[in-house]
Design a protein around this motif. Structure first.
Motif, mmCIF file in Angstrom:
data_model
loop_
_atom_site.group_PDB
_atom_site.id
_atom_site.type_symbol
_atom_site.label_atom_id
_atom_site.label_comp_id
_atom_site.label_asym_id
_atom_site.label_seq_id
_atom_site.Cartn_x
_atom_site.Cartn_y
_atom_site.Cartn_z
ATOM 1 N N THR A 58 0.507 -1.458 0.260
ATOM 2 C CA THR A 58 0.022 -0.167 -0.066
ATOM 3 C C THR A 58 0.907 1.236 0.124
ATOM 4 O OG1 THR A 58 0.131 0.167 2.783
ATOM 5 C CG2 THR A 58 -1.654 -0.873 1.028
ATOM 6 N N ILE A 59 0.644 2.209 -0.614
ATOM 7 C CA ILE A 59 0.912 3.436 -0.738
ATOM 8 C C ILE A 59 1.273 3.777 0.682
ATOM 9 C CG2 ILE A 59 0.905 6.081 -1.366
ATOM 10 C CD1 ILE A 59 -0.410 4.985 -3.839
ATOM 11 N N ALA A 60 2.885 3.919 1.416
ATOM 12 C CA ALA A 60 3.433 4.694 2.433
ATOM 13 C C ALA A 60 2.895 6.167 2.510
ATOM 14 C CB ALA A 60 4.244 4.475 2.724
ATOM 15 N N ASN A 61 3.655 6.831 1.112
ATOM 16 C CA ASN A 61 3.660 8.323 1.870
ATOM 17 C C ASN A 61 3.871 8.772 -0.412
ATOM 18 O OD1 ASN A 61 4.625 10.746 2.160
ATOM 19 N ND2 ASN A 61 6.399 9.777 2.922
ATOM 20 N N SER A 62 3.985 9.876 -0.501
ATOM 21 C CA SER A 62 3.696 10.470 -1.975
ATOM 22 C C SER A 62 4.630 11.626 -1.659
ATOM 23 C CB SER A 62 2.354 10.155 -3.282
ATOM 24 O OG SER A 62 1.367 10.495 -2.696
ATOM 25 N N TYR A 96 19.571 8.554 5.618
ATOM 26 C CA TYR A 96 18.526 8.247 5.632
ATOM 27 C C TYR A 96 18.311 6.387 5.139
ATOM 28 C CZ TYR A 96 17.532 12.737 5.786
ATOM 29 O OH TYR A 96 17.385 14.544 5.862
ATOM 30 N N PRO A 97 16.987 5.948 5.767
ATOM 31 C CA PRO A 97 16.427 4.968 4.861
ATOM 32 C C PRO A 97 15.893 4.948 3.118
ATOM 33 C CG PRO A 97 14.653 5.748 6.335
ATOM 34 C CD PRO A 97 15.953 6.705 6.181
ATOM 35 N N PRO A 98 15.876 4.321 2.355
ATOM 36 C CA PRO A 98 15.732 4.241 1.219
ATOM 37 C C PRO A 98 13.866 5.117 1.435
ATOM 38 C CG PRO A 98 16.256 2.178 1.513
ATOM 39 C CD PRO A 98 15.900 3.079 2.366
ATOM 40 N N GLY A 99 13.663 6.292 0.741
ATOM 41 C CA GLY A 99 11.941 6.713 0.878
ATOM 42 C C GLY A 99 12.436 8.695 0.015
ATOM 43 N N ILE A 100 11.134 8.885 0.895
ATOM 44 C CA ILE A 100 10.646 10.125 -0.044
ATOM 45 C C ILE A 100 11.435 11.457 1.088
ATOM 46 C CG2 ILE A 100 8.727 11.549 0.050
ATOM 47 C CD1 ILE A 100 7.376 9.872 -1.466
ATOM 48 N N ASP A 101 12.221 11.355 1.795
ATOM 49 C CA ASP A 101 12.915 12.015 2.707
ATOM 50 C C ASP A 101 14.018 12.650 1.841
ATOM 51 O OD1 ASP A 101 10.628 12.149 4.715
ATOM 52 O OD2 ASP A 101 11.676 11.260 6.358
#
Length: 1535
Positions: free
Chosen positions: A976-980, A1013-1018
């Motif tokens: 599911t979408i955690a963040n966009s 950062y961990p892999p992600g949007i931040d």
């Protein structure tokens, strides 16, 4: 071998014991009547018989002294004494403690002796007899050996002491004995490390949680040749290197070409090797078979005669285990019962209309070895019924060693009925329902019990049809071949009868003689004398079962006395056991014996048993001329037998042959001084009515010369006629026509190959020196397995090897036979014992046979597969060894000593390397290897982002024009979408981060910022925040919370090396960096300021920074290479934009597209795809962190399917996770609606040679889910250019070529067909990106190379990195990596060197722009490649071979250390399998790569470190190994 092994061992052992008693003697209490003398003068009590015998020998002047049983031992001890001077420094293997399980003797269960018969077993332990008063406390063994060997202490010293002088020979004997004792009490100085070798960290057994391996940081290790002091491993390796520096055998000159370049040395005949010089031999005729008038016309007729004339005459007496007569079968009973069996077989099986068995059919006889009477009745029942008996051993379990092959024989003979006895039938394994199960590989059988009480009486008028002997088959004897297959030798009725007649004549049998038989009565000599010939002559056979021999080894001698038997049939081991058990029994008298038939007398080692037996029992009435060795084979029946004579003055024939000569097939009588001699006795004369000759063992059957060893061939009626059902093999064995040197056959009659090697000596005496089956041809010289067994046993007989159980065979590795020795070690032996024994066996065999042993393996006592008679099942043992399921407890491999045919090391030509050829090629008009992607300037497209020089401007433009367009979607492990992030959200977050950097961080433009950062949007927001603030971002993988100790130092190192002014991260990681674990791992006081971006300021920056010049630094890309090098490269704004544009064009990306990315976003193409491309091209990136796949392997593919993605990017680790994790789930995924049919490109982002096996299995696996095979491809990136190739949407499919792996080692490309030997598949690494030019250059000369030539890939591109920021680990890395020029040709262009070897090849395909397509193939990284023997090897090729070698090897990594190849394998299985891997790994690397492995390290799963790109970190592994940090299960140092 199995039969006489124990005998050899103990006899050879006596010689050693004798010397030992001589040395220790002085310190033992003296028996009364013996002077207290100096040790070397010590005498043991001399029995009158032996001393008088000794004088008699001396006076006769015969050279009998040589033939003592301890001769061979002396040779071995002398050889070892020579070696003792140059101490062997063999590094001992290291074992994990759990592998060194000491089995205590109490816990050890004795072997299962319930089997019908066992063919060995040391009698009464080691016979530590109780000392009698007269002997003080001298061990009985010593005393016997003194009695056996007379008074002499050793052959050499005896001659001098006897004559009064003490001389040099005496001292020599002493030195020899001395060395033996020293060795015995203290192990040789193997290394200073032996004491520690098993001190390993105890592992909690059964704990599954693997801690990630700890490795010393590379910079702490002093690699290269400076060996760190602390490390045991490297000291051992150093020692191994020193040992290997010792001179080897003289190198061989000539070479033969193996298919092509790789020259394997071929053994040139030694000019001084002995050659046969004699005249051509003459065939030898036996005496005429004199037909006696009253000889019966057939064996059944004889039975009928005796059964009716003298029914009361005893035929067979069987014994129980107490030695009491159990049962006497008379001729009358034999006759009536056999008739009853015959009637029942023919008339009571099946129906009247459809009998199961008809005359001529085969039936099998299954009788235990303690029931000869039942067997005899059944056998003669078959003969009377004209049915063919096939006697076999009793199957003990469903899976006996070799039972499948026996089943195959029964099946091919069409056997449907098995005759057996009541007791045996009850003892067979049963299924729960009481049925006898079908044994593995056997046909379905009806079991028929032959006891009289179960049979119906034949009607009065029924009578068996008794014919004269004819050519019908009488019986089939089974024979096990060298390879384990079982053949049936058919013997006709006429051959059977003639054989009985020939034996009767040769042995002088007369009616009603008594004969004692200890042999197996089902086959061979035991059957011929004890069941067949005995009936022809109405003799009385006393049958001694094996079970009785085990309890009382003297039983046969007692029966000879009790029955005043004239003849006894025994094997060497029976004589030998009698010696061991003999305790001066008063009542033994052997004077009735006129013939003692030694069934295995043809074995070269039986001579010592014969001599020793005669020596002891001469005083009991045994005469020398009574001992009659014979030679036999299943095919030729009795080949030769020594005749009993009345003339005691005619000594038997002996030969002392040079072992060296024998290896060349030449007979050389040896002077007595030589160590390596073989003493053989004659086996008498050719059989009556037969002709014998010897022929060359291989090739056409050419007659041998008189001084040449050959295979003995016999022409006679009394032989087997065929292998049942195998006409081809029959022809080669039973229909041989020996040729004279002129090329004509010597007779018109066919001869039969006996399988025995030997020669016909003076006076027509036949000598046998071994069996064809035991022959091993190593480098053109022939060695006999039995001889090597004997030498191994002579090293330390019975002390170490459990019951003398040794198997010797050869395996074929790299075009030659290699000798393997497998021995069972005593349950109580220690690691030191075994290692010491192994090194001494190697020395002894080297000295005596001048041949190297390839592998020496020790297995726990009683674990080798057994034959039905208890011997070692050789072919099964070899099979287990080759398939890696022998489970040895110790292994020593010596490939360095015995592999002498490796290719010549490659000599590199000075200055001009391969270039000479290449330059030539260019001159002759061969196309230069260069290629390029589309030209960025020429492409017209409506690329709006091109207007902007900087990515930060593109983002601002997108935030204004398409503010709500989603650029990034991050999925969690549930899919599911955690963040966009939309364009405007990203822009606003970037602004806030920029404010934070300026205000809280007080940073100037141009400062470096580490993003942890961990892999992600931040991560993405932080990156653009840095650009907005004018800072230079560096993405860093965060430390792993479960493994801070090993991951945090790398983070710290990147932060320091990149000179980061501050560190941005999340709140969670902030806490982690300040934790206690972190403080333990690194110095936390030296971190730069840490900013937590979870709490951002609310305001916008006054202005967004705009760089002054596109060539200024945009970001730094840091990566740790597989060789452990940390290198950061500088990416300018111009290069970054060009890079994004190139990818946009190649993959046709625009805002309406969706791309799924499952990669680590920290460096290289992975980072660019994750953070930059969407902003440039405007497409939506669906981000899937690879770590989430560990909990949900289907996450990536489900997302691709759900979002109907056309382009997706992943790493090899992700692909492997899907292939392994989803392999069995494709059906359920299909049911969940997973559909991959829309995917047009699935690109593996990589910096290595494409892993074609993985991509192919991935394609195959998901083909059912709609994945198009052409969709899967790979990319290529490196430090100087983060992406050179990428498949993209247009252009031809990736192509695959096959190259010759051997040519690659010489830096040459040779294209071959798929499936040809040594072929290696290479897949093209995607298509060259727009704006990229490639050329292939010679890495040494820097000259350009031609098409399809191997060289370094050089690249010229607008998105090349602009240089190293810093390189950590090797400062001297040339600056020319980024600005090299060709040495000739186009010398103006500036190229970057990728450090990868590869080649370009123009294909027949056309490109998007209509040109012919140039494919780029990557072979491997230059800094990964290993130079060995002057050739270049890529670790992955060796690793691929090794992983294929055994099912339990899950992963492998190789590296070199001081010219030694070290192979580390991860074992998925029990630790007991660890040692199985050592020979297999060594074999496969030799066969496929012509390299000798120096060290094999077996470790647990997960020890080989792998980076985020799925690449093996071989250098980390090397450092860990050398610093002793791997906790290996086993480390083997190959000698």
């Amino acid at each position: 071998t199995d039969l006489h092994v124990t005998a050899k061992a103990l006899l050879i052992f006596k010689g050693y014991e004798k010397k030992r008693s001589k040395l220790i003697g002085a310190y033992l209490p003296q028996p009364p009547g013996v002077d207290q003398a100096l040790p070397q003068e010590r005498r043991t009590p001399v029995t009158p018989s032996s001393s008088s015998r000794y004088h008699r020998r001396r006076s006769s002047g015969s050279r009998d002294e040589r033939y003592r049983s301890d001769v061979h031992t002396e040779a071995v001890q002398a050889a070892l004494a020579k070696h003792k001077e140059r101490k062997m420094a063999v590094p001992m293997p290291s074992k994990r403690r759990s592998l060194v399980v000491q089995t205590s003797m109490d816990a050890y269960t004795p072997p299962d002796t319930s089997s019908g018969s066992e063919d060995e077993g040391s009698v009464q332990g080691d016979s530590q007899g109780t000392p009698t008063s007269s002997q003080g406390s001298i061990n009985m063994e010593h005393w016997i050996s003194q009695a056996i060997h007379g008074s002499t202490t050793s052959t050499t010293s005896s001659s001098s002491t006897q004559s009064g002088g003490s001389g040099a020979a005496h001292r020599l004997a002493d030195v020899m004995a001395q060395t033996h004792i020293e060795n015995h009490s203290a192990p040789p100085d193997v290394t200073t490390y032996t004491s520690e070798h098993s001190i390993q960290v105890e592992r909690p057994q059964g704990s599954t949680a693997r801690v990630a391996p700890k490795y010393g940081n590379a910079e702490l290790m002093e690699t290269g040749d400076g060996v760190p002091v602390s490390s045991r491993v490297s000291a051992k390796i150093q020692q191994l290197v020193n040992t290997l520096k010792r001179p080897k055998r003289p190198p061989l000159r000539e070479f033969f070409v193996d298919d092509f370049e790789e020259l394997l040395e071929v053994q040139q005949p030694d000019p001084n090797q002995p050659k046969p010089e004699g005249a051509q031999m003459l065939a030898m005729r036996g005496e005429q078979l004199g037909v006696v008038t009253n000889w019966p016309p057939s064996l059944e007729a004889a039975l009928q005669r005796w059964g009716t004339i003298s029914p009361k005459a005893p035929c067979l007496t069987t014994m129980d285990t107490n030695g009491k007569p159990l049962y006497i079968l008379t001729y009358g009973k034999l006759w009536t019962r056999s008739m009853k069996v015959a009637y029942n077989i023919l008339h009571k099986l099946g129906t009247k209309q459809e009998p199961m068995v008809r005359p001529g059919d085969r039936v099998t006889l299954v009788f235990p070895n303690n029931d000869p009477a039942a067997f005899m009745v059944a056998f003669y029942g078959c003969l009377l019924a004209e049915v063919v008996p096939v006697p076999i051993e009793v199957p003990l379990t469903r899976k006996d060693a070799g039972s499948q092959q026996i089943g195959f024989l029964l099946g091919s003979c069409g056997v449907t009925v098995a005759l057996t006895s009541d007791a045996c039938h009850k003892g067979l394994p049963k299924s729960p329902t009481g049925e006898i199960p079908q044994f593995k590989g056997w046909p379905k059988l009806l079991w028929f019990v032959t006891e009289s009480k179960h049979l119906s009486k034949p009607p009065r008028d029924w009578f068996p049809h008794i014919k004269d002997a004819n050519n019908d088959t009488a019986y089939i004897e089974y024979k096990t071949c060298k390879d384990g297959s079982v053949l049936g030798v058919t013997v006709t009725r006429i051959a059977l009868l003639t054989h009985c007649q020939a034996l009767t004549q040769a042995c002088g049998y007369t009616e009603a003689e008594t004969i004692v038989n200890v042999l197996d009565f089902k086959k061979d000599v035991g059957l011929w004398h004890g069941i067949l010939t005995s009936v022809m002559n109405m003799m009385h056979v006393i049958s001694i079962p094996y079970s009785l021999m085990k309890v009382n080894p003297l039983s046969w001698i007692q029966k000879v006395c009790q029955y005043k038997a004239k003849v006894a049939c025994v094997k060497s081991r029976d004589m030998h056991w009698a010696l061991v058990a003999h305790r001066d029994q008063r009542d033994i008298n052997l004077s009735s014996l006129r013939m003692l038939i030694v069934a295995d007398g043809a074995n070269p080692w039986s001579i010592s048993s014969c001599d020793a037996f005669l020596n002891v029992f001469q005083s009991k009435g045994l005469r020398q001329e009574v001992i009659c060795p014979c030679a036999s084979s299943p095919e030729a029946l009795t080949v030769a037998i020594r005749r009993p004579t009345d003339d005691s003055n005619q000594p038997p024939g002996r030969g002392v042959l040079s072992m060296h000569g024998l290896t060349y097939g030449v007979i050389r009588v040896d002077s007595e001084e030589k160590l390596s001699v073989l003493t053989v006795q004659d086996v008498g004369l050719v059989m009556p009515g037969a002709i014998m000759c010897s022929v060359k063992p291989d090739g056409i059957p050419q007659l041998c010369k008189t001084d040449e060893i050959g295979e003995l061939c016999v022409c006679a009626i009394a032989t087997g006629t065929s292998y049942y059902g195998l006409s081809g093999m029959t022809k080669n064995t039973f229909e041989v026509f020996p040729m004279t040197s002129s090329g004509g056959p010597i007779t018109e009659y066919p001869f039969i190959r006996t399988g025995l090697l030997g020669f016909i000596g003076p006076g027509g005496l036949v000598f046998v020196i071994g069996k064809m089956d035991g022959l091993m041809v190593v480098s053109g010289r022939r060695h006999n397995a039995d001889d090597i067994v004997a030498t191994a046993l002579a090293v330390e007989p019975m002390k170490f090897v459990y019951r003398g159980r040794i198997a010797v065979f050869s395996v074929s590795v790299l075009h030659d036979e290699r000798i393997v020795i497998v021995a069972e070690q005593r349950p109580d032996s220690t690691e030191e014992d075994s290692f010491q024994w192994m090194s001494r066996v190697l020395q002894a065999i080297d000295s005596i046979h001048q041949v190297g042993v390839y592998c020496l393996a020790l297995v726990p006592a009683n674990t080798l597969p057994k034959t039905p008679l208890g011997g070692i099942h050789l072919s099964e043992t070899k099979q287990l060894f080759l398939e890696g399921s022998l489970h040895p407890c110790n292994v020593l491999m010596c490939p360095h000593t015995c592999v002498t045919n490796l290719p010549k090391p490659r000599q590199k030509q000075p200055e001009i390397g391969p270039a000479s050829v290449m330059v030539g090629n260019l001159v002759s008009g061969k196309r230069i290897a260069q290629a390029s992607g589309r030209d960025l300037g020429q492409i017209e497209d409506n690329d709006q982002a091109r207007k902007f020089l900087f990515l930060s401007e593109v983002l601002q433009w997108r935030a204004q024009t398409t503010p709500d367009h989603v650029l990034y979607t991050l999925l969690n492990c549930r899919g599911t979408i955690a963040n966009s992030l939309t364009c405007v959200q990203l822009h606003k977050r970037a602004e806030k981060i920029a404010v934070m950097l300026m205000e809280r961080g007080h940073l100037q433009d141009g400062d470096h910022v580490a993003l942890v950062y961990p892999p992600g949007i931040d991560l993405i927001a932080a990156f653009y925040g840095c650009l907005y603030a004018g800072c230079v971002p560096i993405t860093v993988r965060p430390p792993h919370p479960q493994n801070i100790a090993t991951t945090l130092p790398t983070v710290k190192m990147i932060v320091e090396v990149s000179r980061s002014a501050c560190l941005m991260t999340t709140q969670l990681i902030c806490k982690l960096l300040r934790s206690r674990e972190a403080a333990a791992a690194v110095d936390v006081r030296t971190w730069p300021p840490v900013l937590d971006t979870d709490d951002l300021p609310k305001k916008r920056p006054a202005q967004i920074y705009k760089p002054s010049n596109p060539d200024t630094l945009a970001y730094l890309d840091f990566s740790v290479s597989t060789t452990g090098m940390l290198a950061g490269v500088k990416m300018s704004h111009a290069a970054t934009s060009a890079f994004c544009r190139s990818i946009k064009l190649q993959c046709e990306l625009y805002p309406s597209r969706e791309v799924a990315i499952c990669l680590d976003p920290y460096c290289g193409l992975g980072f660019v795809l994750w953070c930059l491309c969407s902003v440039y091209s405007g497409h939506q990136s669906i981000l899937i962190p690879p770590s989430e796949l560990e909990t949900n392997p289907a996450l990536w593919l489900l997302a691709v399917s759900q979002y109907k993605v056309r382009d997706t990017f992943c790493s090899y680790s992700v692909m492997e996770l899907c292939t392994k994790g989803l392999g069995s789930q494709t059906e359920s995924l299909k049911a969940r609606g997973l559909d991959l049919s829309r995917v047009r490109t699935c690109v593996v982002v990589a910096e290595e040679r494409p892993r074609i096996a993985l991509t192919q299995s991935f394609s195959k696996l998901f083909k059912d889910l709609g994945l198009h095979p052409r969709a899967v491809s790979t990319s290529l990136g490196c430090r100087v250019n983060l992406a050179i190739c990428l498949q993209g949407t247009s252009g031809p499919d990736p192509t695959t070529v096959y190259v010759d792996m051997r040519a690659l080692r010489h830096d040459r490309v040779r294209l071959v067909e798929r499936g040809s030997p040594h072929s290696l598949p290479l897949m093209e690494s995607g298509k060259i990106l727009p704006g990229v030019r490639i050329i292939i250059a010679n890495p040494e000369t820097k000259g350009p190379l031609g098409d399809s030539h191997l060289g370094e890939i050089w690249v010229h591109s607008t998105h090349n990195a602009s240089g190293y920021f810093t390189i950590y680990g090797d400062e001297s890395l040339q600056s020319d990596h980024f600005n090299s020029r060709l040495s000739f040709g186009d010398t103006q262009t500036i190229w970057a060197r990728t450090g990868y070897l590869g080649f370009l090849r123009r294909t027949e395909l056309t490109d998007a722009n209509g040109e012919r397509h140039d494919a780029l193939y990557v072979v491997g990284a230059l800094d990964e490649a290993m130079e060995l023997r002057g050739m270049r090897y890529h670790p992955i090729d060796i690793e691929t071979s090794v992983i294929r070698a055994h099912k339990s090897i899950t992963e492998c990594a190789v590296f070199t250390w001081t010219n030694l190849l070290v192979v580390v394998v991860e074992l998925d299985g029990s630790e007991q399998e660890a040692l199985d891997l050592v020979p297999l790994v060594t074999n496969v690397v030799l066969e496929e790569h012509y390299l000798i492995v120096g060290v094999v390290v077996v470790v647990d799963i997960g020890v080989i470190p792998i980076n985020s790109r799925g690449e093996k970190q071989r250098m980390h592994l090397r450092d860990g190994f050398l610093a002793d940090q791997l906790d290996p299960i086993y480390v083997a140092y190959n000698m």
